[in-house]
Design a protein around this motif. Structure first.
Motif, PDB file in Angstrom:
ATOM      1  N   GLU A  17       6.542  19.269  36.054  1.00  0.00           N
ATOM      2  CA  GLU A  17       5.423  18.337  36.241  1.00  0.00           C
ATOM      3  C   GLU A  17       4.415  18.446  35.099  1.00  0.00           C
ATOM      4  O   GLU A  17       3.821  17.450  34.695  1.00  0.00           O
ATOM      5  CB  GLU A  17       4.704  18.599  37.574  1.00  0.00           C
ATOM      6  CG  GLU A  17       5.453  18.131  38.782  1.00  0.00           C
ATOM      7  CD  GLU A  17       4.749  18.490  40.087  1.00  0.00           C
ATOM      8  OE1 GLU A  17       3.576  18.933  40.069  1.00  0.00           O
ATOM      9  OE2 GLU A  17       5.385  18.335  41.142  1.00  0.00           O
ATOM     10  N   ALA A  18       4.246  19.655  34.596  1.00  0.00           N
ATOM     11  CA  ALA A  18       3.310  19.886  33.493  1.00  0.00           C
ATOM     12  C   ALA A  18       3.941  19.526  32.144  1.00  0.00           C
ATOM     13  O   ALA A  18       3.288  19.639  31.110  1.00  0.00           O
ATOM     14  CB  ALA A  18       2.856  21.338  33.488  1.00  0.00           C
ATOM     15  N   LYS A  19       5.203  19.098  32.186  1.00  0.00           N
ATOM     16  CA  LYS A  19       5.946  18.732  30.978  1.00  0.00           C
ATOM     17  C   LYS A  19       5.989  19.880  29.962  1.00  0.00           C
ATOM     18  O   LYS A  19       5.822  19.678  28.764  1.00  0.00           O
ATOM     19  CB  LYS A  19       5.362  17.464  30.359  1.00  0.00           C
ATOM     20  CG  LYS A  19       5.531  16.251  31.235  1.00  0.00           C
ATOM     21  CD  LYS A  19       4.981  15.010  30.567  1.00  0.00           C
ATOM     22  CE  LYS A  19       5.259  13.746  31.299  1.00  0.00           C
ATOM     23  NZ  LYS A  19       4.851  13.538  32.609  1.00  0.00           N
ATOM     24  N   GLU A  20       6.213  21.076  30.485  1.00  0.00           N
ATOM     25  CA  GLU A  20       6.344  22.257  29.643  1.00  0.00           C
ATOM     26  C   GLU A  20       7.809  22.676  29.586  1.00  0.00           C
ATOM     27  O   GLU A  20       8.635  22.213  30.369  1.00  0.00           O
ATOM     28  CB  GLU A  20       5.500  23.409  30.204  1.00  0.00           C
ATOM     29  CG  GLU A  20       4.007  23.183  30.164  1.00  0.00           C
ATOM     30  CD  GLU A  20       3.433  23.158  28.757  1.00  0.00           C
ATOM     31  OE1 GLU A  20       4.093  23.607  27.799  1.00  0.00           O
ATOM     32  OE2 GLU A  20       2.303  22.680  28.609  1.00  0.00           O
ATOM     33  N   SER A  21       8.115  23.542  28.660  1.00  0.00           N
ATOM     34  CA  SER A  21       9.474  24.032  28.457  1.00  0.00           C
ATOM     35  C   SER A  21       9.984  24.763  29.695  1.00  0.00           C
ATOM     36  O   SER A  21       9.247  25.511  30.341  1.00  0.00           O
ATOM     37  CB  SER A  21       9.486  24.988  27.266  1.00  0.00           C
ATOM     38  OG  SER A  21      10.698  25.684  27.191  1.00  0.00           O
ATOM     39  N   ASP A  22      11.266  24.559  29.997  1.00  0.00           N
ATOM     40  CA  ASP A  22      11.859  25.281  31.132  1.00  0.00           C
ATOM     41  C   ASP A  22      11.955  26.770  30.854  1.00  0.00           C
ATOM     42  O   ASP A  22      12.162  27.577  31.757  1.00  0.00           O
ATOM     43  CB  ASP A  22      13.216  24.689  31.511  1.00  0.00           C
ATOM     44  CG  ASP A  22      14.280  24.869  30.445  1.00  0.00           C
ATOM     45  OD1 ASP A  22      13.934  24.992  29.251  1.00  0.00           O
ATOM     46  OD2 ASP A  22      15.472  24.863  30.804  1.00  0.00           O
ATOM     47  N   ASP A  53       3.023  31.784  23.783  1.00  0.00           N
ATOM     48  CA  ASP A  53       3.766  31.255  22.640  1.00  0.00           C
ATOM     49  C   ASP A  53       4.582  30.009  23.025  1.00  0.00           C
ATOM     50  O   ASP A  53       4.668  29.069  22.239  1.00  0.00           O
ATOM     51  CB  ASP A  53       4.693  32.321  22.055  1.00  0.00           C
ATOM     52  CG  ASP A  53       3.930  33.461  21.396  1.00  0.00           C
ATOM     53  OD1 ASP A  53       2.719  33.316  21.127  1.00  0.00           O
ATOM     54  OD2 ASP A  53       4.557  34.524  21.178  1.00  0.00           O
ATOM     55  N   LYS A  54       5.157  30.020  24.203  1.00  0.00           N
ATOM     56  CA  LYS A  54       5.947  28.870  24.658  1.00  0.00           C
ATOM     57  C   LYS A  54       5.068  27.661  24.956  1.00  0.00           C
ATOM     58  O   LYS A  54       5.472  26.527  24.746  1.00  0.00           O
ATOM     59  CB  LYS A  54       6.765  29.212  25.901  1.00  0.00           C
ATOM     60  CG  LYS A  54       7.851  30.230  25.681  1.00  0.00           C
ATOM     61  CD  LYS A  54       8.955  29.664  24.865  1.00  0.00           C
ATOM     62  CE  LYS A  54      10.028  30.735  24.648  1.00  0.00           C
ATOM     63  NZ  LYS A  54      11.030  30.307  23.707  1.00  0.00           N
ATOM     64  N   ILE A  55       3.864  27.912  25.443  1.00  0.00           N
ATOM     65  CA  ILE A  55       2.968  26.816  25.799  1.00  0.00           C
ATOM     66  C   ILE A  55       2.390  26.159  24.541  1.00  0.00           C
ATOM     67  O   ILE A  55       2.192  24.955  24.508  1.00  0.00           O
ATOM     68  CB  ILE A  55       1.847  27.313  26.733  1.00  0.00           C
ATOM     69  CG1 ILE A  55       2.457  27.702  28.082  1.00  0.00           C
ATOM     70  CG2 ILE A  55       0.763  26.270  26.895  1.00  0.00           C
ATOM     71  CD1 ILE A  55       1.513  28.408  29.025  1.00  0.00           C
ATOM     72  N   LYS A  56       2.153  26.952  23.500  1.00  0.00           N
ATOM     73  CA  LYS A  56       1.590  26.411  22.254  1.00  0.00           C
ATOM     74  C   LYS A  56       2.543  25.488  21.648  1.00  0.00           C
ATOM     75  O   LYS A  56       2.976  24.752  21.234  1.00  0.00           O
ATOM     76  CB  LYS A  56       1.269  27.519  21.275  1.00  0.00           C
ATOM     77  CG  LYS A  56       0.047  28.306  21.657  1.00  0.00           C
ATOM     78  CD  LYS A  56      -0.239  29.331  20.606  1.00  0.00           C
ATOM     79  CE  LYS A  56      -1.480  30.117  20.921  1.00  0.00           C
ATOM     80  NZ  LYS A  56      -1.785  31.113  19.940  1.00  0.00           N
TER      81      LYS A  56
END
Length: 56
Positions: A17-22, A53-56
């Motif tokens: 939903e947040a369109k972030e990496s799995d 790091d993944k969120i950036k």
């Protein structure tokens, strides 16, 4: 012991939903599994840094 499937599904759903990496949900679920298994030597700072790091 393993984390309830409802919890892992909720984490995966919220990350999508947040369109972030799995990869974020995989890191979180692995971390929670280790906590649930009673591991005492978890490098929480490393896990948090991986997530940042993944969120950036």
């Amino acid at each position: 012991m393993s984390i309830d499937n409802n919890i892992t599904s909720s984490i995966e759903e919220k990350i999508k939903e947040a369109k972030e990496s799995d990869q974020i949900s995989k890191i979180l679920i692995k971390w929670l599994d280790e906590i649930d298994d009673g591991k005492k030597d978890i490098d929480t700072e490393k896990v948090i840094q991986e997530l940042i790091d993944k969120i950036k």
